[in-house]
Design a protein around this motif. Structure first.
Motif, PDB file in Angstrom:
ATOM      1  N   LEU A  71      46.558  57.131  31.231  1.00 29.10           N
ATOM      2  CA  LEU A  71      47.012  58.215  30.216  1.00 29.10           C
ATOM      3  C   LEU A  71      48.451  58.024  29.524  1.00 29.10           C
ATOM      4  CD1 LEU A  71      46.058  61.316  31.786  1.00 29.10           C
ATOM      5  CD2 LEU A  71      45.328  60.552  29.565  1.00 29.10           C
ATOM      6  N   LEU A  72      49.480  57.270  30.386  1.00 27.57           N
ATOM      7  CA  LEU A  72      50.794  56.887  29.971  1.00 27.57           C
ATOM      8  C   LEU A  72      50.503  55.584  28.927  1.00 27.57           C
ATOM      9  CD1 LEU A  72      52.989  57.252  33.096  1.00 27.57           C
ATOM     10  CD2 LEU A  72      53.005  58.383  30.953  1.00 27.57           C
ATOM     11  N   ALA A  73      49.614  54.729  29.601  1.00 32.35           N
ATOM     12  CA  ALA A  73      49.379  53.548  28.489  1.00 32.35           C
ATOM     13  C   ALA A  73      48.755  53.796  27.202  1.00 32.35           C
ATOM     14  CB  ALA A  73      48.563  52.412  29.143  1.00 32.35           C
ATOM     15  N   CYS A  74      48.001  54.857  27.153  1.00 30.95           N
ATOM     16  CA  CYS A  74      47.159  55.270  25.797  1.00 30.95           C
ATOM     17  C   CYS A  74      47.915  56.371  25.376  1.00 30.95           C
ATOM     18  CB  CYS A  74      45.855  55.622  26.353  1.00 30.95           C
ATOM     19  SG  CYS A  74      44.816  54.252  26.853  1.00 30.95           S
ATOM     20  N   GLN A  75      49.100  56.645  25.687  1.00 28.26           N
ATOM     21  CA  GLN A  75      49.809  57.876  24.802  1.00 28.26           C
ATOM     22  C   GLN A  75      49.925  57.561  23.344  1.00 28.26           C
ATOM     23  OE1 GLN A  75      53.534  58.929  26.679  1.00 28.26           O
ATOM     24  NE2 GLN A  75      53.542  60.774  26.014  1.00 28.26           N
ATOM     25  N   LYS A  76      49.653  58.377  22.759  1.00 24.53           N
ATOM     26  CA  LYS A  76      49.877  58.158  21.257  1.00 24.53           C
ATOM     27  C   LYS A  76      48.874  57.157  20.569  1.00 24.53           C
ATOM     28  CE  LYS A  76      54.279  60.405  21.073  1.00 24.53           C
ATOM     29  NZ  LYS A  76      55.955  60.414  20.544  1.00 24.53           N
ATOM     30  N   ARG A  77      47.800  56.913  21.305  1.00 23.64           N
ATOM     31  CA  ARG A  77      46.570  56.032  20.694  1.00 23.64           C
ATOM     32  C   ARG A  77      45.735  56.602  20.646  1.00 23.64           C
ATOM     33  NH1 ARG A  77      48.724  52.240  18.504  1.00 23.64           N
ATOM     34  NH2 ARG A  77      46.572  51.222  18.905  1.00 23.64           N
ATOM     35  N   PRO A  78      44.834  55.963  19.822  1.00 26.86           N
ATOM     36  CA  PRO A  78      43.456  56.808  19.206  1.00 26.86           C
ATOM     37  C   PRO A  78      42.257  56.388  20.311  1.00 26.86           C
ATOM     38  CG  PRO A  78      43.671  54.430  18.084  1.00 26.86           C
ATOM     39  CD  PRO A  78      44.820  54.941  18.560  1.00 26.86           C
ATOM     40  N   VAL A  79      42.724  56.855  21.545  1.00 22.85           N
ATOM     41  CA  VAL A  79      41.808  56.717  22.676  1.00 22.85           C
ATOM     42  C   VAL A  79      41.647  58.088  23.254  1.00 22.85           C
ATOM     43  CG1 VAL A  79      41.386  55.570  24.813  1.00 22.85           C
ATOM     44  CG2 VAL A  79      42.682  54.365  23.552  1.00 22.85           C
ATOM     45  N   LEU A 119      39.327  48.053  25.130  1.00 22.06           N
ATOM     46  CA  LEU A 119      39.503  49.433  24.395  1.00 22.06           C
ATOM     47  C   LEU A 119      40.603  49.465  23.546  1.00 22.06           C
ATOM     48  CD1 LEU A 119      38.589  52.508  24.928  1.00 22.06           C
ATOM     49  CD2 LEU A 119      40.098  52.440  26.464  1.00 22.06           C
ATOM     50  N   ASP A 120      41.927  48.916  23.843  1.00 21.32           N
ATOM     51  CA  ASP A 120      42.937  49.385  22.931  1.00 21.32           C
ATOM     52  C   ASP A 120      44.043  48.219  23.427  1.00 21.32           C
ATOM     53  OD1 ASP A 120      44.173  51.356  20.821  1.00 21.32           O
ATOM     54  OD2 ASP A 120      45.842  50.523  22.437  1.00 21.32           O
ATOM     55  N   GLN A 121      44.319  47.320  22.395  1.00 18.33           N
ATOM     56  CA  GLN A 121      45.397  46.252  22.704  1.00 18.33           C
ATOM     57  C   GLN A 121      46.621  46.704  23.142  1.00 18.33           C
ATOM     58  OE1 GLN A 121      44.536  43.528  19.565  1.00 18.33           O
ATOM     59  NE2 GLN A 121      42.648  42.641  20.690  1.00 18.33           N
ATOM     60  N   VAL A 122      47.156  47.698  22.204  1.00 16.96           N
ATOM     61  CA  VAL A 122      48.627  48.188  22.330  1.00 16.96           C
ATOM     62  C   VAL A 122      48.704  48.751  23.914  1.00 16.96           C
ATOM     63  CG1 VAL A 122      50.319  49.908  21.735  1.00 16.96           C
ATOM     64  CG2 VAL A 122      49.071  48.528  20.160  1.00 16.96           C
ATOM     65  N   ALA A 123      47.683  49.693  24.235  1.00 14.34           N
ATOM     66  CA  ALA A 123      47.577  50.251  25.559  1.00 14.34           C
ATOM     67  C   ALA A 123      47.559  49.057  26.613  1.00 14.34           C
ATOM     68  CB  ALA A 123      46.459  51.312  25.652  1.00 14.34           C
ATOM     69  N   TYR A 124      46.748  48.114  26.234  1.00 10.90           N
ATOM     70  CA  TYR A 124      46.759  46.912  27.063  1.00 10.90           C
ATOM     71  C   TYR A 124      48.207  46.463  27.436  1.00 10.90           C
ATOM     72  CZ  TYR A 124      46.389  41.779  28.374  1.00 10.90           C
ATOM     73  OH  TYR A 124      46.691  40.942  29.151  1.00 10.90           O
ATOM     74  N   VAL A 125      49.018  46.230  26.601  1.00 14.50           N
ATOM     75  CA  VAL A 125      50.104  45.670  26.582  1.00 14.50           C
ATOM     76  C   VAL A 125      51.010  46.494  27.442  1.00 14.50           C
ATOM     77  CG1 VAL A 125      52.307  44.812  25.343  1.00 14.50           C
ATOM     78  CG2 VAL A 125      49.979  44.187  24.537  1.00 14.50           C
ATOM     79  N   ARG A 126      50.965  47.891  26.895  1.00 10.22           N
ATOM     80  CA  ARG A 126      51.844  48.847  27.800  1.00 10.22           C
ATOM     81  C   ARG A 126      51.562  48.805  29.167  1.00 10.22           C
ATOM     82  NH1 ARG A 126      50.962  54.205  24.008  1.00 10.22           N
ATOM     83  NH2 ARG A 126      52.397  53.545  22.513  1.00 10.22           N
ATOM     84  N   PHE A 127      50.106  48.819  29.621  1.00  7.81           N
ATOM     85  CA  PHE A 127      49.670  48.881  30.922  1.00  7.81           C
ATOM     86  C   PHE A 127      50.107  47.501  31.751  1.00  7.81           C
ATOM     87  CE2 PHE A 127      46.936  48.251  34.564  1.00  7.81           C
ATOM     88  CZ  PHE A 127      46.917  49.399  35.121  1.00  7.81           C
ATOM     89  N   ALA A 128      50.081  46.088  30.864  1.00  8.31           N
ATOM     90  CA  ALA A 128      50.589  45.049  31.408  1.00  8.31           C
ATOM     91  C   ALA A 128      52.055  45.106  31.683  1.00  8.31           C
ATOM     92  CB  ALA A 128      49.980  44.059  30.472  1.00  8.31           C
ATOM     93  N   SER A 129      52.761  45.319  31.022  1.00  3.99           N
ATOM     94  CA  SER A 129      54.146  45.564  30.938  1.00  3.99           C
ATOM     95  C   SER A 129      54.686  46.171  32.371  1.00  3.99           C
ATOM     96  CB  SER A 129      54.903  46.011  29.720  1.00  3.99           C
ATOM     97  OG  SER A 129      54.803  47.391  29.689  1.00  3.99           O
ATOM     98  N   VAL A 130      54.176  47.150  32.723  1.00 10.84           N
ATOM     99  CA  VAL A 130      54.564  47.876  33.864  1.00 10.84           C
ATOM    100  C   VAL A 130      53.806  47.048  35.116  1.00 10.84           C
ATOM    101  CG1 VAL A 130      54.243  50.142  34.985  1.00 10.84           C
ATOM    102  CG2 VAL A 130      54.667  50.130  32.530  1.00 10.84           C
TER     103      VAL A 130
END
Length: 191
Positions: A71-79, A119-130
């Motif tokens: 949920l944190l990774a997908c925050q403000k994303r169209p998921v 699913l979502d590349q921006v969410a992927y980068v966010r999750f991967a960064s953490v």
């Protein structure tokens, strides 16, 4: 089943439904004492999954913890929330298929990132960064370059052609460094 409102132990089942995944049964119940309704869920008791952390600790697999991270990774994303729940269910199902009940946290993280990348590349980068504990900008750049390279390869395959091999890096000419004998001289005009 104890009534959550009055504590009475007798109730009647009003409705029963199997979940979409088929892993639980949802039952609507009505208390015979206060007549209020509540829901219960029945799941098959399983041998729990245990996550082996990097520091050697073991902790039980927690769907809610994974859900919170996604949920944190997908925050403000169209998921949609439904899609995130589906991803968590898919990951859990894949872990349950494994013969061993102890999973390294690194394997779990890679599995989640593979699913999230699609699913979502921006969410992927966010999750991967953490998850990968990026320390600075080069770590981000490296992750993005890998993502962009895979995306370019995917597009090339979809067009029916093979992707050309990347050009090797060109060596830096010593003449580009000031103070060298071959360095170009810059001249400016005076007004």
């Amino acid at each position: 089943m104890r009534c959550p409102f009055c504590g009475h132990l007798e109730d009647k089942v009003v409705d029963s439904r199997e979940s979409r995944e088929g892993d639980s049964i949802r039952r609507r119940r009505e208390c015979l004492s206060c007549t209020r309704r509540f829901t219960s869920y029945e799941r098959v008791e399983e041998v729990p999954l245990v996550i082996l952390k990097k520091d050697g600790r073991r902790e039980p697999f927690d769907r809610q913890k994974l859900m919170k991270g996604l949920l944190l990774a997908c925050q403000k994303r169209p998921v949609s929330l439904a899609r995130i729940e589906e991803l968590v269910a898919d990951v859990h199902a894949r872990l349950m298929e494994r013969p061993d009940r102890e999973i390294r946290s690194r394997e779990l993280g890679e599995l989640v990132m593979d699913e999230l990348k699609a699913l979502d590349q921006v969410a992927y980068v966010r999750f991967a960064s953490v998850y990968r504990d990026f320390k600075d900008l080069p770590d981000f750049v490296k992750a993005l370059e890998g993502l962009m390279h895979k995306e370019a390869h995917k597009e090339a395959v979809e067009r029916g052609g093979a992707m050309a091999a990347p050009e090797p890096a060109k060596p830096i000419s010593p003449a580009l460094f000031p103070g060298e004998a071959e360095a170009p001289v810059l001249r400016t005009r005076r007004k």
